[in-house]
Design a protein around this motif. Structure first.
Motif: not given
Length: 435
Positions: A322-323, A385-395
């Motif tokens: 998670t990033i 960043l490109q990994d589909p398994n990464t949970t991404v949330r914007f600042d």
């Protein structure tokens, strides 16, 4: 240098192929010599590289691109737009500010070619950040990962410690370093020429995301979870275990009170020379290590076995990918043919490869080549960043209304470090919604 030149050459070929389809507007008029003005908050060597990223494009199309960096961009752009002095394109770093600009009625919806490129090159989340009232306005540009912890691999080996995989392990690591060295393990800097306090918001946002999860994070961004709610207070308490502990900060600079007077980028020098074992800062700090020295007077090597490296701030459970991220958006105030050409180019993988290849930056463009990034660290960050398994949330602060995200939240972090109690700080930040 060879990589950058190779990328530029490939880009030129790619652009030449595309040019056959029509570098000219519908009326047949040539775009040769047309000038497109771009402005943003990117300055220094980053601004120089931004300008260089259009060299092949200009050679191929004849369109001249002029980039102007302004350190006070975020405070000036709305006034300029309202006063009729908008650039053709603005590089906007905050979706909250982007929304304010869209509300002026001066931002042009994205051209069809730009939307097509974004659908092909980015995840739906990134497109959503540039969409308001179901109208898509602006393409993503570059990106950065916020929650890294920078450290010295050599020092870790000397102390017999390892990279932590959970938040509790990181606290234990911190205590171990303090015991072994007798000094503060962490350094932090909240001072910024643009607006002090924002590095502290990154800390809080990381902890909300890791403690309470993406759903609560999204509700917080939407204003449904208030700053005065327990989930946000818990995040402040967790961050306070480090930043408000006089035995744990501020390595190389002083005590807790010195955090507000320490420049956010200044921590790189202390990590490089070994006087600061740990600091929390975004992926873009890697560029700051180019201008500092190790204790031996050399430029630090950023690598897993080098002088400095970084790990993602761990979650409360191990292996939680998670990033929190930040990034910029390419926003148009003109829809003339030359501007549309530039917009289309900046939304391609070819432009992303060119800019990434020039060094110091990464992109969330799914079709860009991470191997072109200028260091092993940036290559790994871009893959994450490109990994589909990464949970991404914007600042989160960038998504909140400006009166909060870049107003009361930033000020609240400064007040908190200066000693104001957490409950009052949270109430003060929440009051930003009423302004």
């Amino acid at each position: 240098m060879l990589t950058a030149l190779s990328v530029a050459a490939v880009t030129t070929i790619a652009l030449a192929g595309c040019a056959e389809g029509g570098d000219e507007p519908a009326d047949g008029a040539s775009l040769e010599g047309e000038t497109v003005r771009i402005s943003g908050g990117i300055t220094g060597i980053e601004a120089e590289n931004m300008q260089k990223s259009f060299d092949a494009f200009t050679e191929d199309t004849g369109i001249i691109v002029e980039y102007t960096g302004d350190k006070a961009f975020e405070g000036n752009i709305v006034t300029k737009v309202q006063g009729g002095d908008a650039p053709d394109i603005a590089i906007v770093p905050q979706p909250g500010l982007l929304k304010t600009l869209v509300d002026t009625g001066e931002v042009k919806p994205a051209p069809e070619g730009v939307e097509k490129n974004v659908d092909e090159n980015w995840s739906p989340d990134w497109k959503a950040y540039g969409t308001f009232d179901d109208v898509f306005y602006t393409a993503p540009m570059l990106a950065n990962i916020k929650g890294y912890v920078w450290y010295s691999p050599a020092s870790f080996e000397e102390w017999g410690v390892e990279v932590p995989t959970t938040w509790d392990e990181m606290l234990a690591l911190t205590a171990t370093i303090q015991e072994k060295t007798g000094k503060a393990p962490w350094c932090a800097g909240f001072e910024s020429e643009a607006a002090s306090g924002w590095p502290g918001t990154d800390w809080i946002e990381d902890l909300v995301l890791r403690q309470s999860g993406p759903e609560v994070y999204d509700q917080w961004v939407a204003g449904d979870v208030k700053f005065t709610d327990p989930e946000i207070a818990d995040a402040f308490d967790a961050v306070g275990e480090i930043l408000l502990n006089p035995e744990w900060v501020n390595a190389g600079f002083g005590d807790v009170a010195s955090i507000n007077s320490t420049a956010f980028g200044g921590v790189a020098a202390k990590v490089a020379d070994g006087s600061c074992p740990l600091t929390h800062q975004a992926s873009f700090l890697s560029a700051n290590f180019l201008d500092v020295q190790t204790a031996a007077g050399e430029t630090p090597v950023v690598a897993p076995d080098g002088d400095v490296y970084a790990f993602v701030l761990p979650g409360f459970e191990a292996d939680a990918a998670t990033i929190e991220v930040g990034g910029e958006f390419v926003t148009a105030f003109s829809d003339d043919a030359a501007t549309v050409k530039v917009l289309e180019y900046m939304s391609t993988a070819e432009w992303a490869d060119t800019r990434v290849g020039l060094g110091g930056n990464i992109s969330a463009n799914l079709n860009a080549d991470p191997s072109l990034a200028s260091s092993e660290f940036l290559q790994e960050a871009m893959k994450l960043l490109q990994d589909p398994n990464t949970t991404v949330r914007f600042d989160a602060s960038d998504l909140m209304p400006a009166t909060v995200g870049s107003g009361s939240f930033w000020r609240g972090m400064v007040d908190w470090i200066d000693g104001k109690d957490t409950a009052t700080v949270l109430s003060d930040i929440q009051a930003g919604y009423e302004n």
